[in-house]
Design an enzyme around this catalytic site. Sequence first.
Site, short mmCIF file in Angstrom:
data_model
loop_
_atom_site.label_atom_id
_atom_site.label_comp_id
_atom_site.label_asym_id
_atom_site.label_seq_id
_atom_site.Cartn_x
_atom_site.Cartn_y
_atom_site.Cartn_z
N CYS A 37 0.82 -1.21 0.00
CA CYS A 37 0.00 0.00 0.00
C CYS A 37 0.86 1.26 0.00
O CYS A 37 2.05 1.24 0.30
CB CYS A 37 -0.89 0.04 1.24
SG CYS A 37 -1.92 -1.40 1.50
N CYS A 41 -2.55 4.95 2.88
CA CYS A 41 -3.72 4.09 2.66
C CYS A 41 -4.68 4.17 3.85
O CYS A 41 -4.28 4.12 5.02
CB CYS A 41 -3.27 2.64 2.47
SG CYS A 41 -4.66 1.51 2.07
N CYS A 68 -2.44 -2.89 -3.55
CA CYS A 68 -3.73 -2.69 -2.89
C CYS A 68 -4.73 -2.09 -3.88
O CYS A 68 -4.42 -1.12 -4.57
CB CYS A 68 -3.55 -1.77 -1.68
SG CYS A 68 -5.08 -1.27 -0.87
N CYS A 71 -5.91 1.77 -2.38
CA CYS A 71 -5.10 2.99 -2.49
C CYS A 71 -4.30 3.06 -3.79
O CYS A 71 -3.70 4.11 -4.09
CB CYS A 71 -4.16 3.11 -1.29
SG CYS A 71 -2.86 1.86 -1.22
#
Length: 353
Positions: A37, A41, A68, A71
């Site tokens: 991430c 995030c 991810c 994000c």
Amino acid sequence: MTSLSMTDDECWAAVRRRDKGFDGRFVTGVLTTGIYCRPSCAARHPLRENVRFFADGEGARATGLRPCKRCLPDDVARDEGAVIAAIQAIKASEEPLALADLARRTGYSATHFQRVFTRHTGLSPAAYARALREERARAALSEGARVTDAIYDAGFSGSSRFYENMEGRMGMTASAWVNGGRGVTIHWAVVPTSLGDMLVAATGKGVCRLSFDEGRAALEDRFPAADLVEGGADFEALLKQVVDAVEAPVNGFDHIPIDVKGTAFQEAVWRELRKIPAGETRSYADIAAAIGKPGAVRAAGSANGANNVAVLIPCHRVVRSDGSLGGYAYGLPIKDELLRREKAPGQRRFDEF
């Protein structure tokens, strides 16, 4: 593969803050979920022992992690490319570009692109274009161009729009600026200090320039038509206060008037610099976050470098995230010495200008 330039503790602290200013500087790998991430995030924070940090998505993917979907960490580079492309378009266009046009060129929706651009530069696309026009007008006027030519060549639609943008933003009236400072008296002196020769210059409002190893030529470049007066009875009292502030900064200098004008973003950065207590430092990311623009770390660095009044606006109190000094316009020895002096007891917080 890019190496990580930050410590794990610094990375984890940024993740805990969800600091957007660190997006693009590293990614957070969560071993239990198999994803990586951005530092910002919004997902629930994992346990520290389940986290590993990587310089970029490539390094995370090499260990089997995937990006991810919330994000979109790999889009950071795309965002930066979109901003660079938009800046190039703004600079190349003779007419102001609509937000929808800029967004269409970069493949984003107008609303999303506005957020991305502002996060990276600290200014909206429209504000960036205005600042660019102002800068072009200043450069042309300083080089002796006719006022009307400078106004239209810089991209303003007319003289009224130019004066509307420039009024009250340069420490003197717009009419004085377009004439290279004509009608403005600036008192100045170069004085010896323990840090070297120091240039101090002031208008009737306050100090407009404080620098080291500069002289009259530096003022002539900025105010080619101003009335530059060396010394002066009233100025001598102000000069003594400035020298005292440099030699003993822990005694404070919020009582010394300054005359500085910049963009709204620059002035916000300078106000935040004045809030840093003597003996303490902040990072560029800290400053950007403090003014409500956590993604504008680079822009905060640029505003810091645009400071015309050294010491009184303490840009020397900004260091790198790893604690190293970073840069300083007048050399690291002066920056190091100023910070050393400010670590003495009796510090106090400075008011905003």
